[in-house]
Write a protein that holds these residues in place. Structure first.
Motif, PDB file in Angstrom:
ATOM      1  N   ALA A 120      94.537  59.943   7.713  1.00 30.74           N
ATOM      2  CA  ALA A 120      94.946  61.297   7.327  1.00 30.74           C
ATOM      3  C   ALA A 120      96.262  61.264   6.565  1.00 30.74           C
ATOM      4  N   SER A 121      97.178  60.426   7.009  1.00 35.18           N
ATOM      5  CA  SER A 121      98.469  60.315   6.335  1.00 35.18           C
ATOM      6  C   SER A 121      98.297  59.741   4.924  1.00 35.18           C
ATOM      7  N   ALA A 122      97.491  58.706   4.791  1.00 35.42           N
ATOM      8  CA  ALA A 122      97.271  58.093   3.476  1.00 35.42           C
ATOM      9  C   ALA A 122      96.507  59.026   2.538  1.00 35.42           C
ATOM     10  N   ALA A 123      95.598  59.821   3.087  1.00 32.18           N
ATOM     11  CA  ALA A 123      94.792  60.731   2.260  1.00 32.18           C
ATOM     12  C   ALA A 123      95.495  62.059   2.031  1.00 32.18           C
ATOM     13  N   ARG A 124      96.567  62.310   2.769  1.00 29.61           N
ATOM     14  CA  ARG A 124      97.306  63.572   2.691  1.00 29.61           C
ATOM     15  C   ARG A 124      96.398  64.766   2.982  1.00 29.61           C
ATOM     16  N   VAL A 141      85.547  55.171   9.575  1.00 25.73           N
ATOM     17  CA  VAL A 141      86.470  56.278   9.350  1.00 25.73           C
ATOM     18  C   VAL A 141      85.877  57.168   8.277  1.00 25.73           C
ATOM     19  N   SER A 142      85.684  58.440   8.604  1.00 22.95           N
ATOM     20  CA  SER A 142      85.095  59.401   7.673  1.00 22.95           C
ATOM     21  C   SER A 142      86.149  60.455   7.342  1.00 22.95           C
ATOM     22  N   ALA A 152      92.156  58.652  -2.753  1.00 23.22           N
ATOM     23  CA  ALA A 152      92.221  57.243  -3.141  1.00 23.22           C
ATOM     24  C   ALA A 152      91.679  56.410  -1.987  1.00 23.22           C
ATOM     25  N   VAL A 153      90.440  55.978  -2.113  1.00 25.91           N
ATOM     26  CA  VAL A 153      89.784  55.232  -1.042  1.00 25.91           C
ATOM     27  C   VAL A 153      90.530  53.931  -0.743  1.00 25.91           C
ATOM     28  N   ASP A 154      91.038  53.285  -1.773  1.00 22.06           N
ATOM     29  CA  ASP A 154      91.752  52.019  -1.568  1.00 22.06           C
ATOM     30  C   ASP A 154      93.002  52.211  -0.715  1.00 22.06           C
ATOM     31  N   ALA A 155      93.736  53.285  -0.950  1.00 27.10           N
ATOM     32  CA  ALA A 155      94.948  53.556  -0.177  1.00 27.10           C
ATOM     33  C   ALA A 155      94.609  53.865   1.275  1.00 27.10           C
ATOM     34  N   ILE A 156      93.540  54.610   1.486  1.00 26.07           N
ATOM     35  CA  ILE A 156      93.117  54.948   2.854  1.00 26.07           C
ATOM     36  C   ILE A 156      92.661  53.686   3.574  1.00 26.07           C
ATOM     37  N   THR A 157      91.873  52.867   2.896  1.00 27.70           N
ATOM     38  CA  THR A 157      91.400  51.615   3.492  1.00 27.70           C
ATOM     39  C   THR A 157      92.570  50.703   3.815  1.00 27.70           C
ATOM     40  N   ALA A 158      93.545  50.616   2.942  1.00 29.18           N
ATOM     41  CA  ALA A 158      94.720  49.776   3.185  1.00 29.18           C
ATOM     42  C   ALA A 158      95.498  50.272   4.402  1.00 29.18           C
ATOM     43  N   ALA A 159      95.636  51.589   4.539  1.00 27.69           N
ATOM     44  CA  ALA A 159      96.356  52.151   5.690  1.00 27.69           C
ATOM     45  C   ALA A 159      95.623  51.876   6.996  1.00 27.69           C
ATOM     46  N   ARG A 172      88.116  40.660  15.973  1.00 29.35           N
ATOM     47  CA  ARG A 172      88.244  41.286  14.658  1.00 29.35           C
ATOM     48  C   ARG A 172      87.432  42.571  14.611  1.00 29.35           C
ATOM     49  N   VAL A 173      88.069  43.639  14.178  1.00 30.93           N
ATOM     50  CA  VAL A 173      87.406  44.925  14.000  1.00 30.93           C
ATOM     51  C   VAL A 173      87.378  45.218  12.506  1.00 30.93           C
ATOM     52  N   ALA A 174      86.183  45.339  11.955  1.00 30.15           N
ATOM     53  CA  ALA A 174      86.017  45.617  10.523  1.00 30.15           C
ATOM     54  C   ALA A 174      85.989  47.123  10.314  1.00 30.15           C
ATOM     55  N   ALA A 175      86.879  47.603   9.464  1.00 28.39           N
ATOM     56  CA  ALA A 175      86.962  49.038   9.196  1.00 28.39           C
ATOM     57  C   ALA A 175      86.236  49.387   7.904  1.00 28.39           C
ATOM     58  N   ARG A 176      85.488  50.474   7.945  1.00 23.23           N
ATOM     59  CA  ARG A 176      84.837  51.014   6.750  1.00 23.23           C
ATOM     60  C   ARG A 176      85.288  52.458   6.586  1.00 23.23           C
ATOM     61  N   VAL A 177      85.713  52.789   5.408  1.00 22.30           N
ATOM     62  CA  VAL A 177      86.163  54.152   5.115  1.00 22.30           C
ATOM     63  C   VAL A 177      85.112  54.816   4.245  1.00 22.30           C
ATOM     64  N   ALA A 178      84.712  56.012   4.641  1.00 26.72           N
ATOM     65  CA  ALA A 178      83.731  56.779   3.868  1.00 26.72           C
ATOM     66  C   ALA A 178      84.322  58.151   3.558  1.00 26.72           C
ATOM     67  N   ILE A 179      84.122  58.582   2.356  1.00 23.45           N
ATOM     68  CA  ILE A 179      84.560  59.915   1.940  1.00 23.45           C
ATOM     69  C   ILE A 179      83.333  60.813   1.942  1.00 23.45           C
ATOM     70  N   THR A 180      83.398  61.911   2.666  1.00 18.50           N
ATOM     71  CA  THR A 180      82.245  62.818   2.706  1.00 18.50           C
ATOM     72  C   THR A 180      82.072  63.458   1.331  1.00 18.50           C
ATOM     73  N   PRO A 181      80.835  63.688   0.921  1.00 19.31           N
ATOM     74  CA  PRO A 181      80.592  64.186  -0.440  1.00 19.31           C
ATOM     75  C   PRO A 181      81.078  65.620  -0.662  1.00 19.31           C
ATOM     76  N   ARG A 182      81.171  66.396   0.374  1.00 15.01           N
ATOM     77  CA  ARG A 182      81.599  67.789   0.228  1.00 15.01           C
ATOM     78  C   ARG A 182      82.968  67.954   0.851  1.00 15.01           C
ATOM     79  N   GLY A 183      83.853  68.614   0.141  1.00 17.35           N
ATOM     80  CA  GLY A 183      85.188  68.889   0.644  1.00 17.35           C
ATOM     81  C   GLY A 183      85.249  70.237   1.328  1.00 17.35           C
ATOM     82  N   THR A 184      86.423  70.559   1.833  1.00 15.26           N
ATOM     83  CA  THR A 184      86.618  71.859   2.451  1.00 15.26           C
ATOM     84  C   THR A 184      87.567  72.675   1.581  1.00 15.26           C
ATOM     85  N   VAL A 185      87.470  73.958   1.704  1.00 16.94           N
ATOM     86  CA  VAL A 185      88.303  74.865   0.905  1.00 16.94           C
ATOM     87  C   VAL A 185      89.691  74.890   1.520  1.00 16.94           C
TER      88      VAL A 185
END
Length: 187
Positions: A120-124, A141-142, A152-159, A172-185
């Motif tokens: 959340a911090s990386a994605a603002r 992480v969605s 910026a998916v790369d910044a979120i993944t790095a965080a 080892r825990v492998a993290a996957r970041v996904a951005i939902t296709p629809r945003g919120t208003v």
């Protein structure tokens, strides 16, 4: 604490005890066997049965196939439940963190919360826009973007990876970041 003691302590802290199911099963066997043995002794002494005499039990099972089938199904279900309880890993939702001096165990909810805050911090975006599902060796992480603000998916993944690296889980825990296709208003 030597490594063997650490592994033993970590296992105790990350797995459920099976003693409750064993106690229930043994109490059931003792009560059932005790009742049948008591009925057999009472019948051998020539007294009337307490509930059902052994000969009456055998007659019911032999003469009424529906009762025999019901008893067989009930015993089979109890057997299946006991086998599942015995073979399941009984793993608690916890991760062991790497530490040389002691055993450090963190609940998965705490680790998922840390990953969500980092994302959340990386994605603002507000924390409510991030959901994290943590498995034994993976974290999903969605992030739901705010409408009109690209992420910026790369910044979120790095965080998220940085947070996982700082936590140092022993596996080892492998993290996957996904951005939902629809945003919120945004408000």
């Amino acid at each position: 604490m030597n490594p063997r003691q650490q592994r033993s302590a970590a296992r105790r802290l990350t797995h459920r005890s099976r003693s409750a199911s064993v106690i229930v099963a043994l109490v059931g066997v003792v009560v059932g066997g005790g009742w049948i043995a008591t009925e057999a002794v009472v019948a051998a002494l020539g007294y009337p049965a307490l509930l059902l005499s052994p000969s009456a039990m055998v007659e019911i099972l032999r003469d009424q196939p529906a009762v025999t089938g019901a008893v067989a199904v009930a015993l089979a279900l109890v057997g299946i439940v006991l086998i599942v309880l015995a073979l399941s890993p009984a793993r608690k939702a916890r991760h062991v963190l790497a530490d040389e001096r002691s055993v450090v165990v963190i609940d998965d909810v705490v680790l998922a919360g840390a990953l969500s805050r980092a994302a959340a911090s990386a994605a603002r975006v507000p924390g409510a826009q991030v959901r994290t599902a943590l498995g034994r060796r993976s974290a999903q992480v969605s992030v739901t973007p705010l409408s009109g603000f690209p992420l910026a998916v790369d910044a979120i993944t790095a965080a998220v990876d940085e947070t996982l690296t700082a936590a140092q889980p022993s596996r080892r825990v492998a993290a996957r970041v996904a951005i939902t296709p629809r945003g919120t208003v945004t408000a």
